[in-house]
Design an enzyme around this catalytic site. Sequence first.
Site, PDB file in Angstrom:
ATOM      1  N   ARG A  32       0.809  -1.224   0.000  1.00  0.00           N
ATOM      2  CA  ARG A  32       0.000   0.000   0.000  1.00  0.00           C
ATOM      3  C   ARG A  32       0.841   1.272   0.000  1.00  0.00           C
ATOM      4  O   ARG A  32       0.375   2.312  -0.481  1.00  0.00           O
ATOM      5  CB  ARG A  32      -0.945  -0.002   1.199  1.00  0.00           C
ATOM      6  CG  ARG A  32      -2.023  -1.067   1.102  1.00  0.00           C
ATOM      7  CD  ARG A  32      -3.109  -0.867   2.119  1.00  0.00           C
ATOM      8  NE  ARG A  32      -4.155  -1.872   1.991  1.00  0.00           N
ATOM      9  CZ  ARG A  32      -5.268  -1.890   2.720  1.00  0.00           C
ATOM     10  NH1 ARG A  32      -5.486  -0.942   3.628  1.00  0.00           N
ATOM     11  NH2 ARG A  32      -6.161  -2.836   2.554  1.00  0.00           N
ATOM     12  N   ASP A 141     -15.284  10.059   8.516  1.00  0.00           N
ATOM     13  CA  ASP A 141     -14.205   9.133   8.182  1.00  0.00           C
ATOM     14  C   ASP A 141     -12.878   9.866   8.327  1.00  0.00           C
ATOM     15  O   ASP A 141     -12.810  11.091   8.194  1.00  0.00           O
ATOM     16  CB  ASP A 141     -14.353   8.591   6.762  1.00  0.00           C
ATOM     17  CG  ASP A 141     -13.569   7.301   6.558  1.00  0.00           C
ATOM     18  OD1 ASP A 141     -14.177   6.218   6.693  1.00  0.00           O
ATOM     19  OD2 ASP A 141     -12.347   7.368   6.302  1.00  0.00           O
TER      20      ASP A 141
END
Length: 291
Positions: A32, A141
């Site tokens: 990632r 979020d």
Amino acid sequence: MTELEFDYLRAYLKQRSGLALTPEKRYLVESRLTPVCRRFGLATLRDLVGTLKVARDSAIEKAVVEAMTTNETFFFRDRTPFDLFRDVLLPQAMARRAGQRRLRIWCAAASTGQEPYSLAILLQEAGVKLAGWQVEIVATDLSTEVIEKGKLGLYSHFEVQRGLPVQWLLKYFTQIGEQWQIAPSLRSMVDYRPLNLLNGFEALGTFDVIYCRNVLIYFDTPTKADILGRLADRLGPEGALLLGAAETVIGLTDRLSPNPQHRGLYGVAAPVVRAASPVAPPVSQLRVAAR
């Protein structure tokens, strides 16, 4: 990436996002964060670690945290929590709030918006029952990138196929090229805000229903306990908290208690009333009784 570099990244992510990475997740960090290196012109993960150590580059710091955040979500995920909302939680909340005619719902770790929009669809389907009511869905979020996608309400064909009944796709979405956009009336029901659950969220106010699903599993035990205690503070009287199927409050906090009828549903625990300790009689009375 050396062990020391991996350990640094683990500590860095833990401090900034609460993400608790186990040693076997090293592959995940490499897969990632390598694209983050390319994006910022860094040759290796070692260069990325060095940059994080010596430079206060907010863009890189934000990219690292957001790259490691899991944003797996889809419409009506696991179905049961949404059936529970429609059949039990919404009618109960409406009965409690009949005087104020106001409902507040919070979707924590809302990702790209499928969860709050699923609830918005159910509220729209309630129709005249909610006429004249003020209903607010707050969606938060850590990642500003997914928040922007949620605000736009634009999804691929694959995304709308995951969990969304076709009749609601046709009723509430408009096809734009290869994508589908949710109706403006539903987008206006959701208030998107950036929020790190590690930080205070008192300013959000209190809620009738809180969805905080499939995010606590990424935190260590002390972080879970801290967040759950603060979630309890955000629940109004008889409010409901829904967690993911693999999550629980048991052993983490006594502020919340499980609902015996519905798995994954929790409410604010009743305060424990401790019995008063018996008061010992005076010494003089003891002497009289002994004669």
